[in-house]
Scaffold this motif. Structure first.
Motif, short mmCIF file in Angstrom:
data_model
loop_
_atom_site.label_atom_id
_atom_site.label_comp_id
_atom_site.label_asym_id
_atom_site.label_seq_id
_atom_site.Cartn_x
_atom_site.Cartn_y
_atom_site.Cartn_z
N LEU A 163 0.83 -1.21 0.00
CA LEU A 163 0.00 0.00 0.00
C LEU A 163 0.86 1.25 0.00
O LEU A 163 0.50 2.26 -0.62
N GLY A 164 2.01 1.20 0.68
CA GLY A 164 2.94 2.33 0.65
C GLY A 164 3.46 2.58 -0.76
O GLY A 164 3.56 3.73 -1.20
N VAL A 165 3.77 1.50 -1.48
CA VAL A 165 4.25 1.63 -2.86
C VAL A 165 3.15 2.21 -3.75
O VAL A 165 3.40 3.12 -4.55
N VAL A 166 1.93 1.70 -3.61
CA VAL A 166 0.81 2.21 -4.42
C VAL A 166 0.58 3.69 -4.14
O VAL A 166 0.41 4.50 -5.06
N THR A 167 0.61 4.07 -2.86
CA THR A 167 0.41 5.47 -2.49
C THR A 167 1.52 6.35 -3.06
O THR A 167 1.25 7.45 -3.55
N GLY A 168 2.76 5.86 -3.03
CA GLY A 168 3.88 6.62 -3.59
C GLY A 168 3.77 6.78 -5.10
O GLY A 168 4.00 7.87 -5.64
N ILE A 169 3.42 5.70 -5.80
CA ILE A 169 3.25 5.77 -7.25
C ILE A 169 2.12 6.75 -7.60
O ILE A 169 2.24 7.56 -8.51
N TRP A 170 1.01 6.67 -6.85
CA TRP A 170 -0.12 7.57 -7.09
C TRP A 170 0.31 9.02 -6.88
O TRP A 170 -0.06 9.91 -7.64
N LEU A 171 1.12 9.27 -5.84
CA LEU A 171 1.60 10.63 -5.57
C LEU A 171 2.38 11.17 -6.77
O LEU A 171 2.15 12.29 -7.22
N VAL A 172 3.29 10.35 -7.30
CA VAL A 172 4.13 10.79 -8.41
C VAL A 172 3.31 10.93 -9.70
O VAL A 172 3.40 11.94 -10.40
N ALA A 173 2.48 9.92 -9.99
CA ALA A 173 1.73 9.92 -11.25
C ALA A 173 0.52 10.85 -11.22
O ALA A 173 0.02 11.23 -12.28
N GLY A 174 0.06 11.23 -10.04
CA GLY A 174 -1.12 12.08 -9.93
C GLY A 174 -0.77 13.52 -9.64
O GLY A 174 -0.48 14.31 -10.55
N PRO A 175 -0.74 13.89 -8.36
CA PRO A 175 -0.57 15.32 -8.04
C PRO A 175 0.78 15.89 -8.45
O PRO A 175 0.83 17.01 -8.96
#
Length: 190
Positions: A163-175
């Motif tokens: 979940l930490g990895v998913v949250t990090g990827i979402w941070l980079v690819a999103g906001p």
């Protein structure tokens, strides 16, 4: 062929149940004009999450060892709570527009500061979903079962790390990506 986990079946049933209850609630609201019934159905969607959590607790209390599926159940629960209201609002806007003459659904912004705000808000929901999932896994690991029984949830390579990895990827690819795109767009316009 390996047996399918009863918890995996419960996750699938809850996901299907969410969409069935959502469709029934929207049908009651816009096709049958049963406003109260619609509200009861739509407000009842979180009961599916409670049922999934109860099923998970019973499974682990019965001596089961946490697996990939238990982590998936916790992740499903967290993200369902975090994004459920948005999904219901999205579906409501589309059905209202299609069947009740409502205004066109609100589309996410495509660029600019509005896009950046939208991406941060969506990532915030991701963060809330991951936090809820981790809280559920901690509850399962230290209250419902033993840490030895639930190592697949919190150990190295476990669900909390995923979940930490998913949250990090979402941070980079999103906001962060939208911030960079908005910044480069301003420089090009100058």
């Amino acid at each position: 062929m390996e047996d399918i986990s009863p918890l995996a079946v419960a996750i699938i049933v809850c996901e299907i149940g969410f969409w069935v209850v959502l469709a029934a609630g929207l049908a009651a609201r816009y096709l049958l004009r049963w406003r109260r019934t619609s509200v009861v159905l739509l407000v009842g969607t979180p009961l599916l999450d409670v049922a999934l959590l109860a099923f998970t607790v019973v499974d682990l209390r019965g001596g089961g060892e946490a697996t990939l599926v238990h982590g998936l159940g916790a992740a499903y629960l967290g993200f369902s709570v975090a994004f459920g209201h948005s999904v219901i609002r999205w579906a409501d806007q589309h059905v209202a527009h299609r069947f009740a003459g409502g205004p066109p659904p609100v589309k996410p912004p495509k660029r600019g500061p509005e896009k950046v705000r939208h991406e941060w808000r969506e990532w915030g929901k991701c963060l809330v979903g991951a936090a809820i999932a981790c809280a559920v896994m901690a509850l399962l690991s230290f209250v419902v079962a033993s840490p030895e029984q639930t190592e697949a949830l919190w150990g190295v390579g476990g669900w909390m790390m995923r979940l930490g990895v998913v949250t990090g990827i979402w941070l980079v690819a999103g906001p962060l990506w939208s911030v960079l795109a908005a910044g480069s767009g301003r420089r090009q316009d100058a």
